[in-house]
Design a protein around this motif. Structure first.
Motif, mmCIF file in Angstrom:
data_model
loop_
_atom_site.group_PDB
_atom_site.id
_atom_site.type_symbol
_atom_site.label_atom_id
_atom_site.label_comp_id
_atom_site.label_asym_id
_atom_site.label_seq_id
_atom_site.Cartn_x
_atom_site.Cartn_y
_atom_site.Cartn_z
ATOM 1 N N PHE A 1 -23.248 33.855 15.869
ATOM 2 C CA PHE A 1 -23.583 33.201 17.142
ATOM 3 C C PHE A 1 -24.369 31.913 16.901
ATOM 4 O O PHE A 1 -24.061 30.861 17.466
ATOM 5 C CB PHE A 1 -24.407 34.173 18.001
ATOM 6 N N GLY A 2 -25.396 32.013 16.049
ATOM 7 C CA GLY A 2 -26.245 30.854 15.768
ATOM 8 C C GLY A 2 -25.477 29.699 15.151
ATOM 9 O O GLY A 2 -25.549 28.560 15.630
ATOM 10 N N TRP A 3 -24.710 29.997 14.096
ATOM 11 C CA TRP A 3 -24.016 28.907 13.405
ATOM 12 C C TRP A 3 -22.875 28.323 14.228
ATOM 13 O O TRP A 3 -22.622 27.115 14.195
ATOM 14 C CB TRP A 3 -23.511 29.378 12.036
ATOM 15 N N ALA A 4 -22.170 29.184 14.976
ATOM 16 C CA ALA A 4 -21.098 28.667 15.844
ATOM 17 C C ALA A 4 -21.697 27.799 16.956
ATOM 18 O O ALA A 4 -21.134 26.760 17.329
ATOM 19 C CB ALA A 4 -20.297 29.821 16.443
ATOM 20 N N GLY A 5 -22.855 28.223 17.475
ATOM 21 C CA GLY A 5 -23.527 27.432 18.505
ATOM 22 C C GLY A 5 -23.978 26.082 17.978
ATOM 23 O O GLY A 5 -23.812 25.044 18.644
ATOM 24 N N VAL A 6 -24.548 26.097 16.774
ATOM 25 C CA VAL A 6 -24.975 24.841 16.138
ATOM 26 C C VAL A 6 -23.774 23.909 15.946
ATOM 27 O O VAL A 6 -23.821 22.711 16.270
ATOM 28 C CB VAL A 6 -25.658 25.121 14.775
ATOM 29 N N ALA A 7 -22.684 24.459 15.417
ATOM 30 C CA ALA A 7 -21.493 23.651 15.146
ATOM 31 C C ALA A 7 -20.898 23.089 16.435
ATOM 32 O O ALA A 7 -20.530 21.906 16.501
ATOM 33 C CB ALA A 7 -20.453 24.494 14.405
ATOM 34 N N VAL B 1 -20.439 25.503 27.148
ATOM 35 C CA VAL B 1 -19.281 25.692 26.260
ATOM 36 C C VAL B 1 -19.749 26.147 24.877
ATOM 37 O O VAL B 1 -19.135 27.020 24.259
ATOM 38 C CB VAL B 1 -18.454 24.400 26.150
ATOM 39 N N SER B 2 -20.849 25.574 24.406
ATOM 40 C CA SER B 2 -21.377 25.957 23.091
ATOM 41 C C SER B 2 -21.786 27.429 23.072
ATOM 42 O O SER B 2 -21.517 28.158 22.108
ATOM 43 C CB SER B 2 -22.579 25.088 22.720
ATOM 44 N N ILE B 3 -22.424 27.884 24.151
ATOM 45 C CA ILE B 3 -22.819 29.306 24.239
ATOM 46 C C ILE B 3 -21.579 30.189 24.280
ATOM 47 O O ILE B 3 -21.532 31.243 23.630
ATOM 48 C CB ILE B 3 -23.715 29.545 25.477
ATOM 49 N N LEU B 4 -20.556 29.777 25.032
ATOM 50 C CA LEU B 4 -19.312 30.553 25.113
ATOM 51 C C LEU B 4 -18.648 30.664 23.737
ATOM 52 O O LEU B 4 -18.235 31.749 23.314
ATOM 53 C CB LEU B 4 -18.354 29.899 26.113
ATOM 54 N N ILE B 5 -18.568 29.535 23.033
ATOM 55 C CA ILE B 5 -17.984 29.533 21.679
ATOM 56 C C ILE B 5 -18.800 30.430 20.749
ATOM 57 O O ILE B 5 -18.255 31.210 19.970
ATOM 58 C CB ILE B 5 -17.901 28.094 21.123
ATOM 59 N N GLY C 1 -19.473 35.379 17.648
ATOM 60 C CA GLY C 1 -20.275 36.553 17.335
ATOM 61 C C GLY C 1 -19.507 37.844 17.550
ATOM 62 O O GLY C 1 -19.527 38.750 16.715
ATOM 63 N N LEU C 2 -18.812 37.939 18.688
ATOM 64 C CA LEU C 2 -18.006 39.136 18.973
ATOM 65 C C LEU C 2 -16.865 39.292 17.972
ATOM 66 O O LEU C 2 -16.536 40.400 17.554
ATOM 67 C CB LEU C 2 -17.451 39.061 20.405
ATOM 68 N N GLY C 3 -16.275 38.159 17.582
ATOM 69 C CA GLY C 3 -15.212 38.210 16.568
ATOM 70 C C GLY C 3 -15.722 38.749 15.242
ATOM 71 O O GLY C 3 -15.049 39.526 14.570
ATOM 72 N N MET C 4 -16.931 38.336 14.865
ATOM 73 C CA MET C 4 -17.535 38.815 13.619
ATOM 74 C C MET C 4 -17.778 40.317 13.667
ATOM 75 O O MET C 4 -17.506 41.039 12.705
ATOM 76 C CB MET C 4 -18.846 38.060 13.374
ATOM 77 N N VAL C 5 -18.298 40.807 14.797
ATOM 78 C CA VAL C 5 -18.547 42.242 14.949
ATOM 79 C C VAL C 5 -17.233 43.020 14.888
ATOM 80 O O VAL C 5 -17.137 44.058 14.234
ATOM 81 C CB VAL C 5 -19.302 42.534 16.268
ATOM 82 N N ALA C 6 -16.198 42.505 15.567
ATOM 83 C CA ALA C 6 -14.894 43.165 15.542
ATOM 84 C C ALA C 6 -14.347 43.241 14.122
ATOM 85 O O ALA C 6 -13.789 44.261 13.700
ATOM 86 C CB ALA C 6 -13.912 42.424 16.450
#
Length: 198
Positions: A79-85, A95-99, A104-109
């Motif tokens: 979540f943190g790194w995707a948000g930063v990117a 949009v950044s929070i959504l991404i 994050g959910l993809g990583m957990v899955a």
């Protein structure tokens, strides 16, 4: 260099500071968790949630448990790194929070999928004692005659050496080092053997 970092940090807006803080803190936790896993200090999430990852790995039918410490750390790290990117690429906060949430959910899955597959691999490698029937083994602890007690036998099952409790119906005790043949399995855990005539 410290001044450069301080200057960079002060130039960030409050939203950027929040997502950078999340990314850095959870990346550190992820690194510690990974190191602990390799050195054997990861004792299946000794937290109030319990052995949730083991339940996922074993797929024991008790409903998949998503809320574990490992998954939480993985979620917020991604979540943190995707948000930063996303925010650094010019996307707005929403949009950044959504991404970040989707990442994050993809990583957990992905972690749950990996744990399920590892659990299945572990299960497929479990020793099946019935595969010992007809095989030769070597007496490790003497086996008393006429079912009067149990000894132990070293035997290779599924390409792995095991020491298994054994009894015999032979008229004489089978000494240590004697080759034996497995006749059948008793109570799914004890080998019934006879001395092998070489």
């Amino acid at each position: 260099m410290l001044l450069d970092i301080t200057g960079w940090w002060n130039a960030l807006d409050s939203f950027e500071k929040i997502i950078w803080t999340i990314a850095l803190i959870f990346s550190l936790l992820f690194l510690v968790q990974t190191i602990m896993s390799f050195v054997g200090g990861d004792s299946s999430d000794t937290d109030s949630i319990g052995d949730s990852d083991e339940a996922i790995g074993d797929d024991d039918g008790v409903g998949t448990q998503y809320f574990t410490i490992k998954n939480l750390i993985a979620f917020f790290t991604m979540f943190g790194w995707a948000g930063v990117a996303a925010y650094s690429s010019g996307y707005g906060k929403g949009v950044s929070i959504l991404i970040a949430l989707l990442a994050g959910l993809g990583m957990v899955a992905l972690m749950i999928l990996l744990l399920r597959n590892v659990g299945r691999l572990k299960e497929s490698g479990t020793m099946e004692i019935n595969n010992a029937v007809g095989k030769l083994g070597e007496t490790y602890i003497p086996i008393p005659a006429k079912n009067e007690g149990a000894g132990k036998v070293r035997i290779t099952i599924q390409n792995s050496l095991h020491e298994i409790k054994a009894i015999t119906e032979d008229e004489v005790t089978i000494p240590t080092g004697k080759m034996v043949r497995v006749q059948r399995i008793l109570n799914n855990e004890i080998l019934v053997v006879t001395a092998h005539l070489s």
